[in-house]
Design a protein around this motif. Structure first.
Motif, PDB file in Angstrom:
ATOM      1  N   VAL A  89       7.496  33.354 -13.124  1.00 50.77           N
ATOM      2  CA  VAL A  89       8.876  32.881 -13.035  1.00 50.77           C
ATOM      3  C   VAL A  89       8.838  31.386 -12.737  1.00 50.77           C
ATOM      4  CG1 VAL A  89      11.083  33.079 -11.828  1.00 50.77           C
ATOM      5  CG2 VAL A  89       9.660  35.109 -12.169  1.00 50.77           C
ATOM      6  N   GLY A  90       9.450  30.608 -13.614  1.00 52.48           N
ATOM      7  CA  GLY A  90       9.498  29.164 -13.407  1.00 52.48           C
ATOM      8  C   GLY A  90       8.359  28.400 -14.036  1.00 52.48           C
TER       9      GLY A  90
ATOM     10  N   GLY B 111       6.559  31.632  -9.360  1.00 55.43           N
ATOM     11  CA  GLY B 111       6.723  33.016  -8.938  1.00 55.43           C
ATOM     12  C   GLY B 111       5.965  33.950  -9.866  1.00 55.43           C
TER      13      GLY B 111
ATOM     14  N   THR C 149       9.838  40.324  -3.708  1.00 58.55           N
ATOM     15  CA  THR C 149      10.613  40.291  -4.951  1.00 58.55           C
ATOM     16  C   THR C 149      11.522  39.074  -4.976  1.00 58.55           C
ATOM     17  OG1 THR C 149      10.597  42.719  -5.047  1.00 58.55           O
ATOM     18  CG2 THR C 149      12.215  41.565  -6.414  1.00 58.55           C
ATOM     19  N   TRP C 150      12.207  38.832  -3.858  1.00 56.32           N
ATOM     20  CA  TRP C 150      13.085  37.662  -3.718  1.00 56.32           C
ATOM     21  C   TRP C 150      12.292  36.370  -3.876  1.00 56.32           C
ATOM     22  CZ3 TRP C 150      13.867  34.743   1.212  1.00 56.32           C
ATOM     23  CH2 TRP C 150      14.905  33.822   1.118  1.00 56.32           C
ATOM     24  N   GLN C 151      11.125  36.324  -3.281  1.00 61.42           N
ATOM     25  CA  GLN C 151      10.278  35.143  -3.385  1.00 61.42           C
ATOM     26  C   GLN C 151       9.861  34.891  -4.836  1.00 61.42           C
ATOM     27  OE1 GLN C 151       6.532  35.476  -1.364  1.00 61.42           O
ATOM     28  NE2 GLN C 151       6.137  33.276  -1.385  1.00 61.42           N
TER      29      GLN C 151
ATOM     30  N   LEU D 264      11.332  35.941  -7.638  1.00 62.57           N
ATOM     31  CA  LEU D 264      12.472  35.612  -8.486  1.00 62.57           C
ATOM     32  C   LEU D 264      12.948  34.176  -8.290  1.00 62.57           C
ATOM     33  CD1 LEU D 264      14.532  38.919  -8.257  1.00 62.57           C
ATOM     34  CD2 LEU D 264      13.290  38.043 -10.236  1.00 62.57           C
ATOM     35  N   ARG D 265      12.617  33.580  -7.149  1.00 59.43           N
ATOM     36  CA  ARG D 265      12.962  32.169  -6.911  1.00 59.43           C
ATOM     37  C   ARG D 265      11.891  31.228  -7.443  1.00 59.43           C
ATOM     38  NH1 ARG D 265      13.336  30.675  -1.529  1.00 59.43           N
ATOM     39  NH2 ARG D 265      12.188  32.518  -0.843  1.00 59.43           N
ATOM     40  N   GLY D 266      10.907  31.769  -8.165  1.00 59.21           N
ATOM     41  CA  GLY D 266       9.884  30.933  -8.762  1.00 59.21           C
ATOM     42  C   GLY D 266       8.893  30.376  -7.761  1.00 59.21           C
ATOM     43  N   GLN D 267       8.658  31.116  -6.683  1.00 57.87           N
ATOM     44  CA  GLN D 267       7.816  30.622  -5.597  1.00 57.87           C
ATOM     45  C   GLN D 267       6.501  31.397  -5.538  1.00 57.87           C
ATOM     46  OE1 GLN D 267       8.339  31.086  -0.897  1.00 57.87           O
ATOM     47  NE2 GLN D 267       9.977  29.934  -1.868  1.00 57.87           N
TER      48      GLN D 267
ATOM     49  N   ASP E  33       8.194  28.964   1.116  1.00 55.44           N
ATOM     50  CA  ASP E  33       8.999  27.894   1.692  1.00 55.44           C
ATOM     51  C   ASP E  33       9.537  28.330   3.052  1.00 55.44           C
ATOM     52  OD1 ASP E  33      11.008  29.694   1.150  1.00 55.44           O
ATOM     53  OD2 ASP E  33      12.004  28.463  -0.375  1.00 55.44           O
TER      54      ASP E  33
ATOM     55  N   THR F  36      11.481  31.720   3.142  1.00 55.50           N
ATOM     56  CA  THR F  36      10.598  32.888   3.045  1.00 55.50           C
ATOM     57  C   THR F  36       9.862  33.125   4.353  1.00 55.50           C
ATOM     58  OG1 THR F  36      10.301  32.510   0.672  1.00 55.50           O
ATOM     59  CG2 THR F  36       8.688  33.922   1.771  1.00 55.50           C
TER      60      THR F  36
END
Length: 312
Positions: A169-170, A188, A246-248, A250-253, A259, A262
């Motif tokens: 992701v990203g 991500g 999953t949240w991490q 999806l944020r491209g991390q 960060d 997180t």
């Protein structure tokens, strides 16, 4: 699957081809090990059913059959030197990927059917029962993350692309990655929550086995109610961890470069879990009896098979 794992291992040694930043035989090797462990885990769960065994047998057969279909396509594409996932380069490649997508949906539905049967099963020890039920529920959520990978990225939407979908992701697939897992270190990676979710099927039952083994030596754990509280707590914490990664992703991390948000969420989760564990252990424990301290009769004493990485 065992033979395919062996062939893939040999391929890793003798075939130096690289595809999307990884050795070309790495994918069938990982997938074959994953399906072996996944199938053994489900077979172990089927052995606990006291009703609906015929329906469970059919669901298990469907899971095995769809696994074989997916592995045949993955291996065939490796032999051709083409990627199996997200490949829309030719009508033939697109058809193969669509067949794989249908197979994965059927596999997921077969596992869901097993989860429903397990929910209805009568297992004497409540901690064991809920470890199994929560484990397979979280594993289903982890498997469902795979559907997110099939969505086109922003760059793919802007024009014709031979590839539709991505693990990362990203960033583009095939960039800098972690050793062994191949997870991205610059963006991500949806394979992280996919992996974390799928492993609940092993880790939560292993936890209740450990608690049962310690019960004769730890007074608090001799109380079945305390073991149940700890299992439910662990299930909730594991589900929250799955949601966090999953949240991490999806944020491209990247997993290894969290960060502040997180880290804060992870810290709050750790503190809440520690506090809840302390409260659960402080609950009054009744004197250990034969049923409280002995391993539950309906729960196998051996450990379930460890799941290999279910990553692409």
């Amino acid at each position: 699957m065992g033979a395919l794992a062996l062939v893939s291992a040999v391929g890793l040694v003798v075939d130096d081809r690289v595809l999307t930043g990884a050795r070309i035989w790495a994918k069938p090797f990982k997938f074959s090990l994953s399906f072996i462990a996944y199938g053994l885990s489900l077979a172990w769960l089927l052995s606990l059913l006291d009703r609906g065994r015929r329906a469970g047998w059919w669901a298990g057969t469907v899971v095995v059959a769809t696994s074989v279909v997916e592995m045949v396509i993955i291996t065939g594409q490796v032999i051709r030197g083409e990627r199996s996932h997200f490949n829309h380069q030719t009508p033939f490649d697109e058809t193969l990927f669509n067949v794989m997508a249908i197979a994965v949906v059927i596999l997921w539905l077969g596992t869901l059917a097993l989860a429903v049967l397990l929910l209805r099963a009568r297992i004497a020890d409540r901690a064991s029962a809920w470890a199994l039920r929560c484990g397979i529920a979280i594993a289903l959520a982890g498997a469902a993350v795979g559907f997110l990978m099939t969505q086109p990225t922003a760059g793919q939407r802007r024009g014709e692309s031979p590839v539709v979908g991505a693990h990362s992701v990203g960033v583009a697939d095939g960039g800098p990655s972690m050793p062994l897992t191949g997870w991205s270190t610059t963006g991500g990676d949806l394979r992280v929550p996919h992996f974390v979710g799928m492993h609940a099927l092993q880790l939560l039952p292993l936890l209740v086995m450990a608690l049962t083994a310690l019960a004769p030596r730890v007074a608090r754990l001799a109380d079945a109610r305390v073991r149940l509280r700890l299992v439910l707590l662990a299930s909730g914490a594991y589900a929250a961890l799955f949601a966090l990664v999953t949240w991490q992703a999806l944020r491209g991390q990247p997993l290894i470069h969290p960060d502040g948000a997180t880290l804060t969420a992870a810290g709050l989760l750790a503190c809440a879990t520690a506090a809840a564990t302390y409260a659960a252990l402080r609950a009054p424990a009744r004197p250990p009896g034969p049923e409280a301290a002995a391993p539950p009769r309906d729960f196998p004493k051996q450990s379930p098979p460890q799941d290999a990485e279910l990553v692409s």
